[in-house]
Design a protein around this motif. Structure first.
Motif, PDB file in Angstrom:
ATOM      1  N   LEU A 109       0.844  -1.194   0.000  1.00 49.71           N
ATOM      2  CA  LEU A 109       0.000   0.000   0.000  1.00 49.71           C
ATOM      3  C   LEU A 109       0.877   1.240   0.000  1.00 49.71           C
ATOM      4  O   LEU A 109       1.900   1.287   0.691  1.00 49.71           O
ATOM      5  CB  LEU A 109      -0.897   0.003   1.243  1.00 49.71           C
ATOM      6  CG  LEU A 109      -1.713   1.282   1.510  1.00 49.71           C
ATOM      7  CD1 LEU A 109      -2.808   1.437   0.463  1.00 49.71           C
ATOM      8  CD2 LEU A 109      -2.312   1.244   2.916  1.00 49.71           C
ATOM      9  N   CYS A 140      -6.704  -4.301  -0.113  1.00 55.50           N
ATOM     10  CA  CYS A 140      -5.960  -3.119  -0.563  1.00 55.50           C
ATOM     11  C   CYS A 140      -6.721  -2.347  -1.634  1.00 55.50           C
ATOM     12  O   CYS A 140      -6.826  -1.122  -1.572  1.00 55.50           O
ATOM     13  CB  CYS A 140      -4.585  -3.541  -1.081  1.00 55.50           C
ATOM     14  SG  CYS A 140      -3.421  -2.154  -1.256  1.00 55.50           S
ATOM     15  N   CYS A 169      -1.950   0.528  -4.827  1.00 51.07           N
ATOM     16  CA  CYS A 169      -1.577  -0.835  -4.443  1.00 51.07           C
ATOM     17  C   CYS A 169      -0.723  -1.435  -5.553  1.00 51.07           C
ATOM     18  O   CYS A 169      -0.940  -1.159  -6.737  1.00 51.07           O
ATOM     19  CB  CYS A 169      -2.818  -1.699  -4.246  1.00 51.07           C
ATOM     20  SG  CYS A 169      -3.975  -1.094  -3.007  1.00 51.07           S
TER      21      CYS A 169
END
Length: 207
Positions: A109, A140, A169
């Motif tokens: 992330l 995510c 992501c």
């Protein structure tokens, strides 16, 4: 694909098993049916007017994965940057950077945010936050600035309000870096903040 067929051989009806494999588009494979395969001529090479009685069809995406005894690949272990960096105007007030080995099934992330921050004894000033960590891939790509802002801002000294935010992501080692994570951070931020809550799968588009 594994299939069980009944066929006539020398006047006798016998059962047999077919193991059939081939390359196919990853978009087409999940929607393919046994009826489509048999209708395309898979059984034409067999003697005795074979009739399909049972069929199991599966798709996979690693080298030689469609063999009868091919084990699944060992999950790759991803390493992500873990970073929390906060700047208020020209001052770096927090800068923690390390590397983290993620659990299987994780993504990296990466968040960049513009904030308004108020420190003790100082007026409200513009600032920015750079944040990165490991996150389960399933979660995510569903994250938004609203979902992560409370936790991210709670680690900042003083009080801060979110002005704009970008969430990204990715799934390559140390990919959650737009070039600033390990750079000299003595001056003001030169991060490019994309429109609020814009999601990007490839973080190289930050550059």
């Amino acid at each position: 694909m594994n299939a069980t067929v009944d066929m006539t051989v020398a006047g006798n009806t016998v059962s047999g098993t077919i193991i059939y494999g081939a390359c196919i588009s990853s978009m087409a494979c999940p929607t393919l049916t046994c009826e489509q395969l048999t209708g395309s001529g898979m059984l034409a090479a067999l003697p005795g007017n074979p009739q399909l009685t049972e069929c199991n069809l599966n798709c996979c995406q690693w080298d030689l994965c469609n063999g009868p005894d091919t084990p699944p690949p060992t999950p790759e272990i991803l390493t992500c940057n873990t970073v929390i960096r906060v700047r208020a105007d020209a001052d770096v007030i927090m800068n923690q950077v390390s590397e983290q080995v993620c659990s299987p099934g994780s993504s990296c992330l990466f968040v960049t945010a513009a904030i308004s921050i108020s420190l003790q004894g100082r007026p409200v000033t513009p600032g920015d936050v750079t944040y990165g960590t490991c996150v389960p891939t399933s979660a995510c790509y569903a994250l938004t600035c609203d979902l992560i802002s409370a936790g991210m801002l709670s680690s900042i000294p003083g009080s801060a309000e979110l002005a704009s935010c970008n969430v990204g992501c990715c799934e390559e080692n140390l990919c959650n870096d737009d070039g600033s994570v390990h750079a000299n951070v003595t001056g003001k931020s030169n991060l490019l903040l994309l429109p609020p809550q814009q999601k990007v799968r490839n973080l190289h588009t930050f550059l």
